[in-house]
Each structure stands twice: as structure tokens, then as C-alpha cells.
Motif scaffolding. Structure first.
Motif, mmCIF file in Angstrom:
data_model
loop_
_atom_site.group_PDB
_atom_site.id
_atom_site.type_symbol
_atom_site.label_atom_id
_atom_site.label_comp_id
_atom_site.label_asym_id
_atom_site.label_seq_id
_atom_site.Cartn_x
_atom_site.Cartn_y
_atom_site.Cartn_z
ATOM 1 N N ILE A 38 5.403 14.172 -7.044
ATOM 2 C CA ILE A 38 6.186 15.271 -7.597
ATOM 3 C C ILE A 38 5.947 16.547 -6.796
ATOM 4 O O ILE A 38 6.879 17.293 -6.484
ATOM 5 C CB ILE A 38 5.848 15.464 -9.089
ATOM 6 N N GLU A 39 4.686 16.795 -6.398
ATOM 7 C CA GLU A 39 4.346 18.007 -5.642
ATOM 8 C C GLU A 39 4.749 17.915 -4.177
ATOM 9 O O GLU A 39 5.101 18.909 -3.550
ATOM 10 C CB GLU A 39 2.833 18.266 -5.717
ATOM 11 N N ASN A 40 4.668 16.718 -3.602
ATOM 12 C CA ASN A 40 4.908 16.519 -2.172
ATOM 13 C C ASN A 40 5.713 15.226 -2.012
ATOM 14 O O ASN A 40 5.140 14.165 -1.801
ATOM 15 C CB ASN A 40 3.569 16.432 -1.431
ATOM 16 N N PRO A 41 7.043 15.293 -2.140
ATOM 17 C CA PRO A 41 7.878 14.091 -2.218
ATOM 18 C C PRO A 41 8.113 13.387 -0.878
ATOM 19 O O PRO A 41 9.243 13.205 -0.422
ATOM 20 C CB PRO A 41 9.178 14.607 -2.830
ATOM 21 N N LYS A 42 7.008 12.977 -0.269
ATOM 22 C CA LYS A 42 7.043 12.166 0.950
ATOM 23 C C LYS A 42 6.024 11.054 0.764
ATOM 24 O O LYS A 42 4.990 11.260 0.135
ATOM 25 C CB LYS A 42 6.662 12.998 2.176
ATOM 26 N N ALA A 43 6.308 9.883 1.323
ATOM 27 C CA ALA A 43 5.376 8.774 1.159
ATOM 28 C C ALA A 43 5.524 7.783 2.304
ATOM 29 O O ALA A 43 6.509 7.797 3.046
ATOM 30 C CB ALA A 43 5.609 8.067 -0.174
ATOM 31 N N ALA A 44 4.508 6.925 2.413
ATOM 32 C CA ALA A 44 4.543 5.812 3.353
ATOM 33 C C ALA A 44 4.136 4.551 2.604
ATOM 34 O O ALA A 44 3.331 4.603 1.665
ATOM 35 C CB ALA A 44 3.602 6.072 4.532
ATOM 36 N N LEU A 45 4.709 3.426 3.015
ATOM 37 C CA LEU A 45 4.403 2.125 2.432
ATOM 38 C C LEU A 45 3.940 1.189 3.534
ATOM 39 O O LEU A 45 4.365 1.318 4.689
ATOM 40 C CB LEU A 45 5.648 1.508 1.790
ATOM 41 N N ALA A 59 0.865 -1.179 0.000
ATOM 42 C CA ALA A 59 0.000 0.000 0.000
ATOM 43 C C ALA A 59 0.899 1.226 0.000
ATOM 44 O O ALA A 59 1.816 1.327 0.824
ATOM 45 C CB ALA A 59 -0.907 -0.001 1.224
ATOM 46 N N LEU A 60 0.636 2.136 -0.936
ATOM 47 C CA LEU A 60 1.415 3.367 -1.059
ATOM 48 C C LEU A 60 0.532 4.536 -0.660
ATOM 49 O O LEU A 60 -0.510 4.773 -1.272
ATOM 50 C CB LEU A 60 1.888 3.549 -2.498
ATOM 51 N N ALA A 107 -4.064 9.992 0.097
ATOM 52 C CA ALA A 107 -4.618 8.949 -0.763
ATOM 53 C C ALA A 107 -3.751 7.709 -0.600
ATOM 54 O O ALA A 107 -2.559 7.805 -0.325
ATOM 55 C CB ALA A 107 -4.629 9.398 -2.226
ATOM 56 N N VAL A 108 -4.372 6.540 -0.749
ATOM 57 C CA VAL A 108 -3.629 5.284 -0.630
ATOM 58 C C VAL A 108 -4.111 4.338 -1.719
ATOM 59 O O VAL A 108 -5.282 4.367 -2.094
ATOM 60 C CB VAL A 108 -3.785 4.663 0.781
ATOM 61 N N ARG A 109 -3.182 3.520 -2.233
ATOM 62 C CA ARG A 109 -3.501 2.527 -3.246
ATOM 63 C C ARG A 109 -2.429 1.446 -3.222
ATOM 64 O O ARG A 109 -1.357 1.625 -2.664
ATOM 65 C CB ARG A 109 -3.618 3.152 -4.639
ATOM 66 N N GLU A 153 1.898 11.080 -14.735
ATOM 67 C CA GLU A 153 0.737 11.959 -14.814
ATOM 68 C C GLU A 153 -0.455 11.406 -14.047
ATOM 69 O O GLU A 153 -1.524 12.014 -14.021
ATOM 70 C CB GLU A 153 0.369 12.187 -16.284
ATOM 71 N N SER A 154 -0.299 10.253 -13.401
ATOM 72 C CA SER A 154 -1.357 9.680 -12.561
ATOM 73 C C SER A 154 -1.481 10.494 -11.280
ATOM 74 O O SER A 154 -0.628 11.343 -10.968
ATOM 75 C CB SER A 154 -1.019 8.224 -12.214
ATOM 76 N N ASN A 155 -2.529 10.218 -10.513
ATOM 77 C CA ASN A 155 -2.692 10.928 -9.234
ATOM 78 C C ASN A 155 -1.487 10.718 -8.327
ATOM 79 O O ASN A 155 -0.983 11.659 -7.719
ATOM 80 C CB ASN A 155 -3.972 10.475 -8.531
ATOM 81 N N LYS A 156 -1.020 9.480 -8.220
ATOM 82 C CA LYS A 156 0.123 9.228 -7.336
ATOM 83 C C LYS A 156 1.380 9.891 -7.854
ATOM 84 O O LYS A 156 2.171 10.422 -7.081
ATOM 85 C CB LYS A 156 0.324 7.737 -7.097
#
Length: 197
Positions: free
Chosen positions: A71-78, A31-32, A42-44, A63-66
Motif C-alpha cells: 500500500i505504501e510502495n506499490p512495486k513488487a517482484a516475484l 517468492a514475493l 523483505a521477501v516471503r 494489515e500484514s507487513n506485506k
């Protein structure tokens, strides 16, 4: 549960290898979680395509939502969750684009159908009908014929460079085992703490 190593990537490799033996489908599924510039989360589910001491890599349409979120907010969780093993791993970190060479190499390893699909799909945007998608696939199939399908500019990958990795193992009576690896920056050693369940 006790950790088998003080290196979180080695611990991850052990758990992933064990999950590959017991999970029926996509043991590399994760899950990203992303967020827009103004904080809408958002998560997927996506598939892990590589990892090393630098981080965890997956590929997508930029160009997808993720893609736009990262690109706009370069932080994520997995989140990796392996039901068969009653385990999960949570990862948090900063995001960077993979190199063009890395993206080209992975893209070349994909099936031809998947390569055509990267051209044909305007991922995350409205689709008028299934027929419209099939027509787009036919268009790019004809365009490339039997020649090599180049990687589109709008398709690449991201690497999550973690500063926090948590290992969770289910325990009886909800007394789970949790270990967390944290570091302030990549030059720092990992600190390891055991957490209450």
C-alpha cells in the motif's frame, strides 16, 4: 531452450502447467519481494491465485507487513522456482488492489476454516501464545455459527502488473538460457531479448 511463444503469459502458462506435473508441493508458490516506503526490502513465500494478461494475483491480510508495504510502495517482484524442472521466472512490476468483486469471489471459494482464520489472525503482529490464537478462532467460529462468513475489510488481494518477466532455464556448465520480456507501459508491445547467463 527456445521460447514457444512471443507472449510471456502464454509462456508462463506452459511452464506452470509443466511444473504442476512434476513439483511435489505448491507449484504455484512464489517468492514475493516488497519494500517499505524508505526502501527496506523483505521477501516471503505466497501462493499465486490467478493470472491473466493483466498480471499475477495473490491474497493477504492488508494489515500484514506485506500488505502495508504494498500500500505504501506499490512495486513488487516475484520469483517462481521449480527445482524439478530446473527453471525459474522472475517478474517485476507495479501493484494494484484487486476489485472487491474479485476478492469476494476468491474469499467465497476458500474453506470455512480459512475464512475464519482471516478474521482470527492479526497477521504479522506479536502473538502472546498459541492458546490466544486458538481462542480467537473459537470466538469467530461462535460469532458466525452456521451463517455465511463475510470477507473482512482487512483481507483482499493484489495484482502485480509486470513490465519485466524473465525466463531462466538451467544449462550444462552453467551456460543457462535466459530470455527477458520488457515493456515501458501496458500499451507497448513486449520486447524480447536473450541474455548472457
Amino acid at each position: 531452450m527456445e521460447l514457444s511463444t512471443e507472449n510471456p503469459f502464454e509462456q508462463f502458462a506452459t511452464w506452470l502447467s509443466e511444473a504442476e506435473e512434476s513439483e511435489l508441493n505448491d507449484p504455484n508458490g512464489m517468492a514475493l519481494a516488497t519494500a517499505t516506503k524508505d526502501g527496506q526490502p523483505a521477501v516471503r513465500m505466497v501462493l499465486l491465485k490467478g493470472y491473466d494478461e493483466q498480471g499475477f494475483v495473490f491474497y493477504t491480510n492488508l494489515e500484514s507487513n506485506k500488505g502495508r508495504d504494498l500500500i505504501e510502495n506499490p512495486k513488487a517482484a516475484l520469483l517462481f522456482h521449480w527445482k524439478s524442472k530446473r527453471r525459474q521466472i522472475r517478474v517485476e512490476g507495479l501493484v494494484e488492489s484487486v476489485t472487491n468483486e474479485e476478492a469476494d469471489e476468491y474469499y467465497a471459494s476458500r474453506s470455512r476454516g480459512s475464512q475464519i482464520g482471516a478474521w482470527a489472525s492479526q497477521q504479522s503482529r506479536p502473538l502472546e501464545s498459541r492458546y490466544a490464537l486458538e481462542k480467537s478462532v473459537a470466538k469467530y467460529t461462535a460469532k458466525f455459527g452456521i451463517s455465511k462468513v463475510p470477507r473482512p475489510d482487512h483481507w483482499s488481494g493484489f495484482r502485480i502488473r509486470p513490465h519485466r518477466i524473465e525466463f531462466w532455464q538451467d544449462g550444462a556448465f552453467r551456460l543457462h538460457d535466459r530470455f527477458i520480456f520488457t515493456r515501458g507501459n501496458e500499451a507497448d508491445d513486449w520486447e524480447i531479448d536473450r541474455l548472457y547467463p
